[in-house]
Enzyme design. Sequence first.
Site, PDB file in Angstrom:
ATOM      1  CG  ASP A 111     -28.252-110.431 -34.473  1.00 16.83           C
ATOM      2  OD1 ASP A 111     -28.814-109.383 -34.823  1.00 16.83           O
ATOM      3  OD2 ASP A 111     -28.778-111.546 -34.586  1.00 16.83           O
TER       4      ASP A 111
ATOM      5  CB  THR B 146     -28.254-111.983 -38.681  1.00 18.68           C
ATOM      6  OG1 THR B 146     -29.112-111.389 -37.698  1.00 18.68           O
ATOM      7  CG2 THR B 146     -27.136-111.017 -39.033  1.00 18.68           C
TER       8      THR B 146
ATOM      9  CB  SER C 208     -32.499-110.996 -36.555  1.00 17.56           C
ATOM     10  OG  SER C 208     -32.088-110.927 -35.225  1.00 17.56           O
TER      11      SER C 208
END
Length: 187
Positions: A25, A118, A65
């Site tokens: 991420d 995510t 995200s």
Amino acid sequence: PAAPRAPEPRLPPKCARNVIFLIGDGFGPAYVTLARGVAGRPLAFDPHLVGSAATASQSSRVTDSGAAATALACGIHTGNNAIAVDTAGRPVRTILEAAEARGLATGLVVTCRLTHATPAAFASHAARRSDEDGIARQLLEHGIEVLLGGGEGNFRPRGATGGRSDGLDLARIAELRGVQVVRDRAG
């Protein structure tokens, strides 16, 4: 006697047997280049790096995200805070859902909350990434074989190590359905 024959080259399979999709991420090309420079050599994952994806948000110059993971999971660009929905808020099929539709085993293994934007973008749909209680419910409804990560609070009611305001104990419901629920590293 005849000379021994060289073995025939093995042809690649027609389709992948297993896919493991790793996401660092916030880990973009600049970080990979920096890591190679610091290491002074190619990185261990370089032979496995097969491409990249544009993850730009439709609503901001800075992608969050939710929008980035939706681009990776669904192949579309959406606005910040959105989880696997298009810019009109309509659910978009994810790669994990496509795998499930083909009868493949699926899983999400994360080092964050399972309900974080995510991982959520691969197995749920929400107009707002902050709807983590709704995301938790969807994660369990999808029939994903393996869910490993943090965020027990979104699966448990308030007062029972959780924070769900609707009183549902999704962890207990999962156990009653025969799902093995683990709460520590040993489990």
